[in-house]
Design a protein around this motif. Structure first.
Motif, PDB file in Angstrom:
ATOM      1  N   ARG A 301     -16.007 -21.818  12.276  1.00 48.29           N
ATOM      2  CA  ARG A 301     -16.065 -22.477  10.969  1.00 48.29           C
ATOM      3  C   ARG A 301     -14.658 -22.666  10.426  1.00 48.29           C
ATOM      4  O   ARG A 301     -13.935 -21.692  10.230  1.00 48.29           O
ATOM      5  CB  ARG A 301     -16.905 -21.663   9.990  1.00 48.29           C
ATOM      6  CG  ARG A 301     -18.389 -21.627  10.319  1.00 48.29           C
ATOM      7  CD  ARG A 301     -19.123 -20.602   9.484  1.00 48.29           C
ATOM      8  NE  ARG A 301     -18.807 -19.243   9.909  1.00 48.29           N
ATOM      9  CZ  ARG A 301     -19.221 -18.152   9.284  1.00 48.29           C
ATOM     10  NH1 ARG A 301     -19.933 -18.262   8.185  1.00 48.29           N
ATOM     11  NH2 ARG A 301     -18.910 -16.961   9.738  1.00 48.29           N
ATOM     12  N   LEU A 302     -14.291 -23.898  10.206  1.00 47.44           N
ATOM     13  CA  LEU A 302     -12.985 -24.238   9.664  1.00 47.44           C
ATOM     14  C   LEU A 302     -13.181 -24.821   8.273  1.00 47.44           C
ATOM     15  O   LEU A 302     -13.926 -25.794   8.098  1.00 47.44           O
ATOM     16  CB  LEU A 302     -12.282 -25.257  10.561  1.00 47.44           C
ATOM     17  CG  LEU A 302     -10.988 -25.870  10.019  1.00 47.44           C
ATOM     18  CD1 LEU A 302      -9.910 -24.802   9.887  1.00 47.44           C
ATOM     19  CD2 LEU A 302     -10.529 -27.008  10.926  1.00 47.44           C
ATOM     20  N   THR A 303     -12.550 -24.235   7.259  1.00 46.53           N
ATOM     21  CA  THR A 303     -12.665 -24.708   5.882  1.00 46.53           C
ATOM     22  C   THR A 303     -11.269 -24.978   5.320  1.00 46.53           C
ATOM     23  O   THR A 303     -10.407 -24.098   5.330  1.00 46.53           O
ATOM     24  CB  THR A 303     -13.390 -23.686   4.986  1.00 46.53           C
ATOM     25  OG1 THR A 303     -14.685 -23.409   5.538  1.00 46.53           O
ATOM     26  CG2 THR A 303     -13.553 -24.221   3.579  1.00 46.53           C
ATOM     27  N   ILE A 304     -11.070 -26.201   4.838  1.00 46.85           N
ATOM     28  CA  ILE A 304      -9.804 -26.593   4.222  1.00 46.85           C
ATOM     29  C   ILE A 304     -10.082 -26.857   2.747  1.00 46.85           C
ATOM     30  O   ILE A 304     -10.714 -27.860   2.397  1.00 46.85           O
ATOM     31  CB  ILE A 304      -9.221 -27.849   4.891  1.00 46.85           C
ATOM     32  CG1 ILE A 304      -9.075 -27.614   6.395  1.00 46.85           C
ATOM     33  CG2 ILE A 304      -7.876 -28.220   4.268  1.00 46.85           C
ATOM     34  CD1 ILE A 304      -8.659 -28.833   7.167  1.00 46.85           C
ATOM     35  N   PRO A 305      -9.662 -25.967   1.845  1.00 49.79           N
ATOM     36  CA  PRO A 305     -10.013 -26.125   0.425  1.00 49.79           C
ATOM     37  C   PRO A 305      -9.226 -27.235  -0.249  1.00 49.79           C
ATOM     38  O   PRO A 305      -8.120 -27.593   0.171  1.00 49.79           O
ATOM     39  CB  PRO A 305      -9.642 -24.753  -0.166  1.00 49.79           C
ATOM     40  CG  PRO A 305      -8.542 -24.257   0.712  1.00 49.79           C
ATOM     41  CD  PRO A 305      -8.870 -24.760   2.092  1.00 49.79           C
ATOM     42  N   GLU A 306      -9.833 -27.795  -1.298  1.00 56.25           N
ATOM     43  CA  GLU A 306      -9.098 -28.706  -2.162  1.00 56.25           C
ATOM     44  C   GLU A 306      -8.117 -27.911  -3.009  1.00 56.25           C
ATOM     45  O   GLU A 306      -8.298 -26.711  -3.238  1.00 56.25           O
ATOM     46  CB  GLU A 306     -10.071 -29.470  -3.069  1.00 56.25           C
ATOM     47  CG  GLU A 306     -10.832 -30.571  -2.362  1.00 56.25           C
ATOM     48  CD  GLU A 306      -9.956 -31.768  -2.033  1.00 56.25           C
ATOM     49  OE1 GLU A 306      -8.902 -31.919  -2.670  1.00 56.25           O
ATOM     50  OE2 GLU A 306     -10.327 -32.542  -1.136  1.00 56.25           O
ATOM     51  N   LEU A 307      -7.085 -28.570  -3.502  1.00 53.51           N
ATOM     52  CA  LEU A 307      -6.089 -27.930  -4.349  1.00 53.51           C
ATOM     53  C   LEU A 307      -6.190 -28.472  -5.770  1.00 53.51           C
ATOM     54  O   LEU A 307      -6.442 -29.669  -5.975  1.00 53.51           O
ATOM     55  CB  LEU A 307      -4.683 -28.180  -3.801  1.00 53.51           C
ATOM     56  CG  LEU A 307      -4.403 -27.698  -2.368  1.00 53.51           C
ATOM     57  CD1 LEU A 307      -2.976 -28.029  -1.979  1.00 53.51           C
ATOM     58  CD2 LEU A 307      -4.668 -26.205  -2.225  1.00 53.51           C
ATOM     59  N   ASN A 308      -6.027 -27.579  -6.756  1.00 54.84           N
ATOM     60  CA  ASN A 308      -6.025 -28.025  -8.148  1.00 54.84           C
ATOM     61  C   ASN A 308      -4.647 -28.588  -8.521  1.00 54.84           C
ATOM     62  O   ASN A 308      -3.765 -28.735  -7.665  1.00 54.84           O
ATOM     63  CB  ASN A 308      -6.436 -26.882  -9.075  1.00 54.84           C
ATOM     64  CG  ASN A 308      -5.505 -25.675  -8.958  1.00 54.84           C
ATOM     65  OD1 ASN A 308      -4.352 -25.787  -8.521  1.00 54.84           O
ATOM     66  ND2 ASN A 308      -6.003 -24.512  -9.343  1.00 54.84           N
ATOM     67  N   LYS A 309      -4.467 -28.877  -9.798  1.00 52.18           N
ATOM     68  CA  LYS A 309      -3.207 -29.485 -10.240  1.00 52.18           C
ATOM     69  C   LYS A 309      -2.016 -28.553 -10.062  1.00 52.18           C
ATOM     70  O   LYS A 309      -0.869 -29.001 -10.016  1.00 52.18           O
ATOM     71  CB  LYS A 309      -3.338 -29.910 -11.702  1.00 52.18           C
ATOM     72  CG  LYS A 309      -4.373 -31.011 -11.922  1.00 52.18           C
ATOM     73  CD  LYS A 309      -4.463 -31.396 -13.383  1.00 52.18           C
ATOM     74  CE  LYS A 309      -5.500 -32.497 -13.580  1.00 52.18           C
ATOM     75  NZ  LYS A 309      -5.619 -32.892 -15.012  1.00 52.18           N
ATOM     76  N   LYS A 310      -2.286 -27.251  -9.970  1.00 53.63           N
ATOM     77  CA  LYS A 310      -1.223 -26.280  -9.731  1.00 53.63           C
ATOM     78  C   LYS A 310      -1.063 -25.977  -8.250  1.00 53.63           C
ATOM     79  O   LYS A 310      -0.402 -25.025  -7.872  1.00 53.63           O
ATOM     80  CB  LYS A 310      -1.513 -24.989 -10.498  1.00 53.63           C
ATOM     81  CG  LYS A 310      -1.537 -25.165 -12.008  1.00 53.63           C
ATOM     82  CD  LYS A 310      -1.807 -23.841 -12.706  1.00 53.63           C
ATOM     83  CE  LYS A 310      -1.821 -24.009 -14.222  1.00 53.63           C
ATOM     84  NZ  LYS A 310      -2.086 -22.708 -14.904  1.00 53.63           N
ATOM     85  N   TYR A 311      -1.721 -26.786  -7.394  1.00 50.76           N
ATOM     86  CA  TYR A 311      -1.661 -26.650  -5.938  1.00 50.76           C
ATOM     87  C   TYR A 311      -2.212 -25.302  -5.469  1.00 50.76           C
ATOM     88  O   TYR A 311      -1.743 -24.727  -4.494  1.00 50.76           O
ATOM     89  CB  TYR A 311      -0.220 -26.831  -5.436  1.00 50.76           C
ATOM     90  CG  TYR A 311       0.334 -28.193  -5.764  1.00 50.76           C
ATOM     91  CD1 TYR A 311      -0.008 -29.307  -4.993  1.00 50.76           C
ATOM     92  CD2 TYR A 311       1.177 -28.373  -6.852  1.00 50.76           C
ATOM     93  CE1 TYR A 311       0.486 -30.568  -5.305  1.00 50.76           C
ATOM     94  CE2 TYR A 311       1.672 -29.628  -7.171  1.00 50.76           C
ATOM     95  CZ  TYR A 311       1.327 -30.718  -6.389  1.00 50.76           C
ATOM     96  OH  TYR A 311       1.812 -31.962  -6.706  1.00 50.76           O
ATOM     97  N   GLN A 312      -3.223 -24.819  -6.199  1.00 46.53           N
ATOM     98  CA  GLN A 312      -3.928 -23.604  -5.809  1.00 46.53           C
ATOM     99  C   GLN A 312      -5.296 -23.979  -5.257  1.00 46.53           C
ATOM    100  O   GLN A 312      -5.920 -24.938  -5.728  1.00 46.53           O
ATOM    101  CB  GLN A 312      -4.084 -22.658  -7.008  1.00 46.53           C
ATOM    102  CG  GLN A 312      -2.765 -22.159  -7.576  1.00 46.53           C
ATOM    103  CD  GLN A 312      -2.968 -21.372  -8.852  1.00 46.53           C
ATOM    104  OE1 GLN A 312      -3.935 -21.573  -9.580  1.00 46.53           O
ATOM    105  NE2 GLN A 312      -2.033 -20.467  -9.132  1.00 46.53           N
ATOM    106  N   PRO A 313      -5.813 -23.249  -4.247  1.00 46.44           N
ATOM    107  CA  PRO A 313      -7.126 -23.574  -3.677  1.00 46.44           C
ATOM    108  C   PRO A 313      -8.242 -23.468  -4.719  1.00 46.44           C
ATOM    109  O   PRO A 313      -8.268 -22.528  -5.517  1.00 46.44           O
ATOM    110  CB  PRO A 313      -7.298 -22.527  -2.565  1.00 46.44           C
ATOM    111  CG  PRO A 313      -5.916 -22.053  -2.259  1.00 46.44           C
ATOM    112  CD  PRO A 313      -5.158 -22.128  -3.556  1.00 46.44           C
TER     113      PRO A 313
END
Length: 321
Positions: A301-313
């Motif tokens: 299982r490979l998961t690539i999270p989105e980043l918020n405006k502060k570039y945090q997952p």
């Protein structure tokens, strides 16, 4: 993440993997691959997810086994999830294997501060085929009895359509869902008599953070699940407990068929490498009834999270232990 990269990940993930209504061990594989169980899980990681499940060994006592792969991602602006998945299912009892693929769409609706309602729909195909050994049989045997039929005649099977819908009520701590679908011969009418296979799954799971107090405090992540699986072919229930301690993963589950009163025990162990998780799965019928066998498979299982405006997952809505 940029849309072209998402599309590339999904495209290349589907290249190696070519079950809709399997039995026993392939069902356990499906329960552990959430998109296959309910399309409403599409996009619930709030990122991009790829999940591959590879069958490790063919047992003489195993009638059905499968290899599957799925990929999904989340579009934040539209608040929707998109996914594709497919696989190949082998049925030794019927001497067939089936190629199948589906596409899924989900709409992630926020109904309270931390509560979401997710309807979804998926559609696809299933192409049953006879094993290649029957191709040789046609050439050697059937040519004398049915000379007008081409080699491979016995391998031909009608293309089948699969349509499924799902619903999920979820928070960051629990979720409960329902999926229902049908599979039928595409050459028949939309509601063929006697040919359609109907299936419905009700499932629920809870995420628990457990602290064991002592000289050395220990922190565990727990996820108990309960699943009711009903179709025109069978009815069964499945329950398991997933555990994570640091980066180590493990689970124990029980699948019970209410029609033939057979039970299958499932165990898994794995490791969380942060960006991806690798798991080994094993299963055996209990009691063995003189035919003790252990079936193996592996999942990635490979998961690539989105980043918020502060570039945090962005924290996922549904965690995949």
């Amino acid at each position: 993440m940029l849309a072209p990269l998402r599309i590339s990940l999904i495209f290349f993930s589907l290249l190696p993997g070519l079950s809709s209504f399997a039995q026993y061990f392939s069902d356990i594989q499906e329960y552990n691959q959430l998109l296959l169980m309910n399309p409403s899980y599409t996009g619930t990681t709030f990122g991009t997810r790829i999940h591959a499940n590879v069958f490790g060994q063919r047992s003489a006592f195993t009638s059905t086994y499968t290899n599957t792969i799925s990929a999904d991602f989340y579009l934040e602006d539209e608040q929707i999830g998109l996914g594709v998945y497919g696989g190949v299912r082998n049925n030794a009892d019927k001497n067939t294997f089936s190629l199948w693929g589906q596409g899924a769409y989900s709409k992630i609706l926020k109904i309270k501060s931390n509560q979401y309602f997710i309807p979804s729909i998926s559609a696809g195909f299933e192409q049953p085929l006879k094993n290649i050994s029957l191709f040789v049989y046609d050439i050697i045997v059937r040519r004398s009895t049915e000379p007008h039929q081409p080699p491979g005649y016995s391998m031909q099977q009608p293309l089948r359509t699969t349509l499924k819908t799902g619903f999920l009520l979820a928070t960051y701590d629990w979720n409960i869902g329902l999926s229902a679908g049908a599979n039928w011969d595409i050459t028949q009418s939309i509601f063929p008599e006697g040919d359609m296979i109907f299936r419905a799954i009700i499932h629920a799971e809870k995420f628990i953070t457990y602290y064991h107090r002592g000289l050395l405090s220990k922190k565990y992540y727990l996820k108990p699940r309960f699943i009711i699986d009903y179709s025109t072919e069978r009815m069964q229930v499945y329950s398991d407990l997933n555990i994570q301690r640091f980066n180590w993963l493990g689970s124990i589950g029980i699948l019970h068929n209410l029609e033939n009163n057979r039970t299958r025990i499932a165990l898994s162990a794995g490791y969380d490498f942060e960006s991806f998780k690798l798991n080994y799965h094993a299963s055996s019928q209990f009691p063995a009834d003189g035919n003790f066998e252990v079936i193996h498979s592996f999942s990635l299982r490979l998961t690539i999270p989105e980043l918020n405006k502060k570039y945090q997952p962005i924290y996922p809505l549904v965690r995949d232990l």
